[in-house]
Design an enzyme around this catalytic site. Structure first.
Site, PDB file in Angstrom:
ATOM      1  N   HIS A 197       0.843  -1.195   0.000  1.00  0.00           N
ATOM      2  CA  HIS A 197       0.000   0.000   0.000  1.00  0.00           C
ATOM      3  C   HIS A 197       0.880   1.247   0.000  1.00  0.00           C
ATOM      4  CE1 HIS A 197      -3.285  -2.711   1.801  1.00  0.00           C
ATOM      5  NE2 HIS A 197      -3.516  -2.525   0.507  1.00  0.00           N
ATOM      6  N   GLU A 200       1.706   3.874   3.028  1.00  0.00           N
ATOM      7  CA  GLU A 200       2.239   3.364   4.283  1.00  0.00           C
ATOM      8  C   GLU A 200       3.764   3.409   4.245  1.00  0.00           C
ATOM      9  OE1 GLU A 200       0.223  -0.458   4.361  1.00  0.00           O
ATOM     10  OE2 GLU A 200      -1.733   0.514   4.281  1.00  0.00           O
ATOM     11  N   ARG A 255      -3.288   4.716  -2.056  1.00  0.00           N
ATOM     12  CA  ARG A 255      -3.128   3.368  -1.491  1.00  0.00           C
ATOM     13  C   ARG A 255      -2.882   2.300  -2.564  1.00  0.00           C
ATOM     14  NH1 ARG A 255      -5.458  -0.098   2.724  1.00  0.00           N
ATOM     15  NH2 ARG A 255      -6.534  -1.878   1.843  1.00  0.00           N
ATOM     16  N   HIS A 325       2.861  -3.466   6.644  1.00  0.00           N
ATOM     17  CA  HIS A 325       1.827  -2.466   6.434  1.00  0.00           C
ATOM     18  C   HIS A 325       1.829  -1.477   7.597  1.00  0.00           C
ATOM     19  CE1 HIS A 325      -0.537  -4.511   3.183  1.00  0.00           C
ATOM     20  NE2 HIS A 325       0.174  -5.540   3.617  1.00  0.00           N
ATOM     21  N   GLU A 399       1.188  -4.709  10.989  1.00  0.00           N
ATOM     22  CA  GLU A 399       0.679  -3.345  10.874  1.00  0.00           C
ATOM     23  C   GLU A 399       1.528  -2.539  11.842  1.00  0.00           C
ATOM     24  OE1 GLU A 399      -1.714  -2.003   9.005  1.00  0.00           O
ATOM     25  OE2 GLU A 399      -2.705  -3.772   8.185  1.00  0.00           O
TER      26      GLU A 399
HETATM   27 ZN   LIG Z   1      -1.589  -1.781   4.130  1.00  0.00          ZN
END
Ligand SMILES: [Zn+2]
Ligand SMILES: *[C@@H]1O[C@H](CO)[C@@H](O)[C@H](O)[C@H]1NC(C)=O
Ligand SMILES: *[C@@H]1O[C@H](CO)[C@@H](O)[C@H](O)[C@H]1NC(C)=O
Ligand SMILES: *[C@@H]1O[C@H](CO)[C@@H](O)[C@H](O)[C@H]1NC(C)=O
Length: 438
Positions: A197, A200, A255, A325, A399
């Site tokens: 993405h 990020e 994104r 991410h 994340e």
């Molecule tokens: Zn992501």
């Protein structure tokens, strides 16, 4: 502002010191994004009832706000934190709605443009572009990262090789670094990708950090030495190269990829919904304008297709798949597409537990961990589920920081602590892999 491809390609062929003299102004100018975020806000709220959920989905849809968390409208639900980026000319309408519906909210970022400018406080004295003193605690443009990869390939032939596994939609090479002591026998391997993405940015910063740490510490740190002796690491610092570049030049909050598939005016596919695993079922959108658009068919994105092909070809060798991410501070494992327990749950769960304990030992930062479906939300067509279903026994998605204070605009001053603690988690998972369960 765009750097012509011909220039980028030509630059890559030059001695590296020259490359970085050529391009110093490019990101400095483009990073301001023509002031397009002046007055934009990020607000947080938690819907308290089904009624509020429905009302909010309607308003969000109507105003076409940019959802930061969760990533799609379908995941806006009762009791779930939603962070939403509201363009300045829509904030009045949204606030009027929230007042009238008596929904409390909190302003996380009052002026997005200011926040962006505060964090990209670029001065030539920081020397961010020289390769001899390459800074790992600033964000780097795609061109800088690729220059750095070429440099690492050239200067560490004993540990690093570099190759391209294909081309992006816009024709850029998809580079991967192979890190580890070269041997004649085959070794197990770990795949690491960052930047699926685009917005990020902490992801690509971590991938570079990992390589730097490995190179700097393997002689003094027995754990790292063991890792590089016994494993190969395939590292893809920027998976979604077109999107990442676009997030530097045009839209900081982009994104998706940059492909165009439909009659709609919208671009891009969510590269983490485009994999051939329950493709485009729950938690993905069929609409090309949505941020979780799954694409016209599985592997429609050349980036996804190239990585899937590579992983398939190396499935015997690759024992772990790690994808980076942001943001949420979570360590997730399969399944993402359904609520169910994976067959090797015990091994994976204990690896995740140890990893978050190790991570916390650095600065006390807490990560949630668990199956993606129940810890974050259900989403289909993800890379992690695909890797797991294709025989890679350890599949994780990180994340990274934070939990919404800065969101995607994690300041450069937090790159170092974030990467330092994440490094502990990754080393821990890797050692686990060498020692214990399969
Ligand atoms: Zn992501
Ligand atoms: C808000 O601004 C954007 C970009 O400047 C524009 O495209 C859009 O039409 C505006 N929307 C409203 C409701 O004024
Ligand atoms: C990496 O370096 C090797 C050896 O110098 C070279 O053959 C190879 O082409 C380089 N890889 C890339 C992608 O430039
Ligand atoms: C991994 O984490 C566990 C739990 O914190 C710890 O006991 C173990 O020593 C760590 N191993 C490595 C190699 O970091």
């Amino acid at each position: 502002m765009r750097l012509p491809e011909s220039l980028a390609g030509w630059a890559a062929a030059l001695p590296l010191c020259a490359v970085f003299l050529l391009s110093p102004w490019l990101p400095v100018l483009s990073i301001q994004y023509n002031n397009r975020y002046a007055g934009d806000q990020v607000i947080r709220l938690v819907p308290r009832s089904e009624g509020e959920v429905h009302g909010l989905r309607d308003v969000y849809q109507r105003l076409k706000v940019d959802l930061w968390q969760p990533s799609s409208m379908a995941h806006v639900s009762e009791g779930t934190v939603t962070d939403v980026h509201v363009p300045r000319n829509k904030s009045r309408a949204l606030q009027a709605y929230l007042h009238q519906a008596s929904i409390p909210y909190k302003v996380l970022i009052a002026n997005l443009q200011k926040e962006i400018e505060k964090q990209s406080n670029i001065t030539p004295s920081r020397n961010r572009r020289s390769l001899s003193g390459y800074s790992y605690d600033v964000y780097h443009s795609l061109e800088e990262i690729q220059g750095w990869m070429h440099h690492m390939n050239k200067t560490h032939p004993d540990l690093i090789s570099m190759f391209s596994i294909g081309k992006s939609y816009e024709g850029r090479p998809l580079y991967v670094l192979k890190l580890g002591k070269k041997t004649r026998t085959t070794k197990k391997a770990v795949w690491i990708d960052c930047g699926i993405h685009a917005r990020e940015w902490i992801g690509p910063a971590f991938c570079q950090w990992f390589v730097k740490e490995a190179i700097d510490t393997w002689q003094s740190d027995p754990a790292m030495k063991r890792m590089l002796n016994q494993l190969f690491f395939y590292i893809m610092p920027v998976f979604n190269v077109d999107g990442y570049r676009y997030s530097w030049t045009d839209d900081r909050f982009w994104r998706k990829t940059r492909s165009k598939h439909s009659r709609f005016h919208c671009y891009g596919v969510d590269a983490n919904r485009n994999w051939r695993v329950k493709w485009c079922e729950e938690g993905a959108s069929l609409h090309p304008c949505d941020d979780t658009y799954c694409g016209p068919n599985p592997e429609s994105e050349p980036e996804v297709k190239a990585v899937a092909f590579f992983l398939r070809q190396h499935r015997k060798q690759i024992k772990a798949y790690l994808s980076f991410h942001a943001y949420a501070q979570m360590l997730l494992y399969p399944y993402s597409y359904k609520y169910a327990t994976i067959p090797n749950f015990d091994c994976v769960e204990s690896a995740a537990y140890d990893a978050v304990v190790a991570l916390r030992s650095a600065y006390g930062v807490r990560y949630k961990y668990g199956p993606a479906s129940s810890t974050l939300y259900v989403s289909s067509g993800s890379s992690m589920d695909w890797a797991y279903r294709n025989g890679i026994p350890y599949a994780f998605a990180f994340e990274l920081r934070d939990t919404g204070h800065y969101g995607f605009l994690l300041p450069e001053s937090l790159i170092k602590p974030t990467c330092t603690e994440t490094m502990l988690a990754v080393k821990n998972i890797t050692m686990h892999l060498l020692k214990k369960c399969r």
